[in-house]
Design a protein around this motif. Sequence first.
Motif, PDB file in Angstrom:
ATOM      1  N   MET A  31      40.333  82.254  16.184  1.00 29.44           N
ATOM      2  CA  MET A  31      40.151  80.650  16.392  1.00 29.44           C
ATOM      3  C   MET A  31      39.802  80.150  15.342  1.00 29.44           C
ATOM      4  O   MET A  31      38.935  80.525  14.339  1.00 29.44           O
ATOM      5  CB  MET A  31      39.009  80.492  17.650  1.00 29.44           C
ATOM      6  N   THR A  85      33.924  80.430  31.084  1.00 32.56           N
ATOM      7  CA  THR A  85      35.001  81.712  30.673  1.00 32.56           C
ATOM      8  C   THR A  85      34.684  82.169  29.600  1.00 32.56           C
ATOM      9  O   THR A  85      33.643  81.933  28.845  1.00 32.56           O
ATOM     10  CB  THR A  85      36.214  80.812  30.266  1.00 32.56           C
ATOM     11  N   ASP A  86      35.307  83.353  29.376  1.00 29.96           N
ATOM     12  CA  ASP A  86      34.938  84.305  28.138  1.00 29.96           C
ATOM     13  C   ASP A  86      34.876  83.709  26.831  1.00 29.96           C
ATOM     14  O   ASP A  86      34.301  84.199  25.847  1.00 29.96           O
ATOM     15  CB  ASP A  86      36.049  85.450  28.212  1.00 29.96           C
ATOM     16  N   ASP A  87      35.520  82.322  26.782  1.00 35.38           N
ATOM     17  CA  ASP A  87      35.584  81.731  25.475  1.00 35.38           C
ATOM     18  C   ASP A  87      34.412  80.908  25.321  1.00 35.38           C
ATOM     19  O   ASP A  87      34.096  80.203  24.090  1.00 35.38           O
ATOM     20  CB  ASP A  87      36.644  80.549  25.276  1.00 35.38           C
ATOM     21  N   ASP A  88      33.389  80.608  26.052  1.00 34.86           N
ATOM     22  CA  ASP A  88      32.403  79.569  26.104  1.00 34.86           C
ATOM     23  C   ASP A  88      31.000  80.619  25.578  1.00 34.86           C
ATOM     24  O   ASP A  88      31.106  81.789  25.769  1.00 34.86           O
ATOM     25  CB  ASP A  88      31.860  79.121  27.312  1.00 34.86           C
ATOM     26  N   ASP A 110      29.371  82.150  19.506  1.00 38.51           N
ATOM     27  CA  ASP A 110      29.216  83.210  20.520  1.00 38.51           C
ATOM     28  C   ASP A 110      27.648  83.088  21.610  1.00 38.51           C
ATOM     29  O   ASP A 110      27.895  83.515  22.702  1.00 38.51           O
ATOM     30  CB  ASP A 110      28.692  84.657  19.707  1.00 38.51           C
TER      31      ASP A 110
END
Lengths: 654, 264
Positions: free
Chosen positions: A1, A140-143, A108
């Motif tokens: 990203m 979600t896994d991105d947060d 993260d």
Amino acid sequence: MRVESVFDRLEPLLPRVSKPVQYVGGELNATAKAWDDVAVRWCLMYPDAYEVGLPNQGVQILYEILNEQPDVLAERTYAVWPDLEELMREHDIPQFTVDSHRPVGAFDVLGLSFATELGYTNLLSALDLAGISLHAVDRTDDDPIVLAGGHAAFNPEPIADFLDAAVLGDGEEAVLEITEAIRRWKAEGQPGGRDELLLRLAESGGVYVPKFYDVSYRPDGAIDEVVPNRDRVPYRVFKRTTMELDDWPYPKKPLVPLAESVHERMSVEIFRGCTRGCRFCQAGMITRPVRERSIEGIGEMVQRGLAATGFDEVGLLSLSSADHSEIAEITKGLADRYEGTNTGLSLPSTRVDAFNIDLANELSRNGRRSGLTFAPEGGSERIRRVINKMVSEEDLIRTVSAAFANGWRQVKLYFMCGLPTETDEDVLQIAEMAKEVIRAGREVSGRKDIRCTISIGGFVPKPHTPFQWAGQTDPDTIDDRLRKLRQAINADRSLGRNIGMRYHDGKPSLVEGLLSRGDRRLGRVIERVWREGGRFDGWNEHFSFERWMSCATAELEQLGVDVDWYTTRERGEHEVLPWDHLDSGLDKEWLWADWQDALDAREQDDCRWTPCFDCGVCPTMGTDIEVGPTGRKLLPISPVGQGSPVRNPAFNGG
Amino acid sequence: MQKLRLRYAKRGRLRFTSHRDVARAFERALRRAGVPMAYSQGFSPHPKVSWAGAVPTGVSSVAEYAEVQLVERLDPEVLRDELNAALPDGIDVLDAADAEPGALADRLQVSRWRIDLPGTDVAELRDAVTALMAADTALVERMTKDGRRTIDARAALVSAEVQGGPRIVAQGDQISASTAQVDDWPEASEPYGILVTVVRQTTPVVRPDDVLSALRVVADLAPSAAASATRLEQGRLDDGGRIVDPLARASGGDRIPAGGPAAG
């Protein structure tokens, strides 16, 4: 990203907001690391205005520990003022860090330190501005993992819906362990997604993941039980305790803001914990046992910190600084070392004790002599036995007389109103005490310009204290007692005009009380208050009691509970408390016995100097009291010289 | 006892510091650098630093002045270097010299400002400036600490000229992180006006935003919110209309004014 700085978009807005300097970063001793060079990225937040949040020691300590790791970066973010919040929404700018102006949603972990419950609405603002779902279950896994720490994390239930995790107690080692877990999970390719990472954290027993616990309620509104809903999750979560403070001399390089902040000084923590056993004091209960930093360790932190910051004042921080076993040697050693350098030294928190006058005299050798502060907390002898604040009026008068005889002119006294079993008479005694202080001061000094300021806060019963079962006094009663106290002070013109009185009305304390001892059902109240505009509840100009009450009524009525049920109601011995599954080490039976002793006005000794009183912390946590005396002295660093506490060889022979 | 005068810059992100922020940053840098400062006597001793007319919050400058008193004699250039090592990036000491007789404030009579007006057409700006300079007065309103006041911005203007485009940079110093890199500047086709003006230090002082207000009052010019200002020089006006370096020695002309004479 790809993660880019938002500064270019932020900068044009800054001339339009108040105190823009708080958003630009660039503090001395701040760290900027390249995003792509690290494996784990932390965003640390203190959920209040920059000027309050920047000096926070917890954030500064973790910031430095994390940034010392070669493959970890930590940046900071604070609550933005409503003027900037509005512009950020208008221009689609996300919550950003002040270090590199990176969007908070890209990290993260978002780690928040909650010193007070009144920061909860600011948590929601930050999540929303960052584009992170308010509710943990929607992420979600991105947060980022949204993780809470700080004293309020000992009962995170009211914000359980919004948190992924919470850590109880000291964070020094915990952040490194969490970092390691994230590093490994990412290196393995994020198996099992977000849930697996949270499970790994939860099964350690030191990280609380609220969504892995189900809460059920009884018809009367009380909690029936709290049970894990996954196999790998333990029934209880334990607090973390950092031992050997000398191994953790943080912050080594304290952050120095360009903006003005609430503490314009460098703080050095001289010990952690307190065992005096004041029954109202959550900090004293949850930070046990006492762990002292050594005299050499303190000396080194002061020296290194002054060279790194240029502050002209050093605060020797702890819950009761005069209690360090070598405090006399520390204060004398530092006063000697910095004589003539215009470096002020202070003990922000001391007890009422003649010994403290010697310390105060020593610390003010450089000339600065503002005022002395003591905290009797209760006006009458009886109420002080109830709260276990063992100080007699005689002690206080003897102490302030010594102070006035030594040339001090002003004394500040801290009290609480609304303590368990308190009557009007207990509060009116505060007036008598203040008048006695003025009389004693005038007599000893032979002067008229003696001042006594009394500062009074509303008492809030807190989790993990003997008062966790107490009914909170309602705001009307508190305001009424304070009004009577004011009249009693003014009744005697000649003494009253030398007595200042500072207090808040009882309303913010009630909201703090609601959130302190609340359970998960309060999440919807907090969210509604926030949606209706609640921000910066710790600030008078933003706090709205009416908004809190109307939202609480609207949300709680349908659940069969109300604000009184959470606040002014006294709890029974066997009620399941919302934080019972969160273990501070304190034995619940001991706390209950101490609560009964309080009701009978029976005192409890300090276990540092008397035998163990079985509060339970040391055996449960595998810890022990760490106190001196070491018998060592602070080595004088050869004369520091005039004008500056730092020697610069470039100027030698100039 | 030694008295030194400093010229310093406040630029880049740190232009958002207030004067109080700058003063605190200086005091802390002096302590970190181990500068043997003189302190005031009394209840709460403070290092002896005196300040002359600070630039407003949000405005950049490469020509701010302060005076410090020391208890030991130091080489001004060593002091400048050591202090710079301790100061945050964006607040930089550009010049240091022993104080000449007379008050520093007396040597600061005018300021030369550069005002960048992205989005403003050069010809339009030129017409407005011509109208302003031709006017007898230009009354603008401002909040001062004594309440709302009307001041005559025209009376304080010594000169004002429009420069042709963004590529004309003042000689000498780098101006600010956000405007210094020529490559980052907008394409020449985009309207971009630059006004360079010399303003007399009056009471209350006429600031760059007052000059912009005056352009609005006199010529109906409405600059975009992105307008930014930088103080390029401060000093006394000599007989030839040039600005004299306030740190220059009275005797010799051996100091070169760092900002140089007004371009054009």
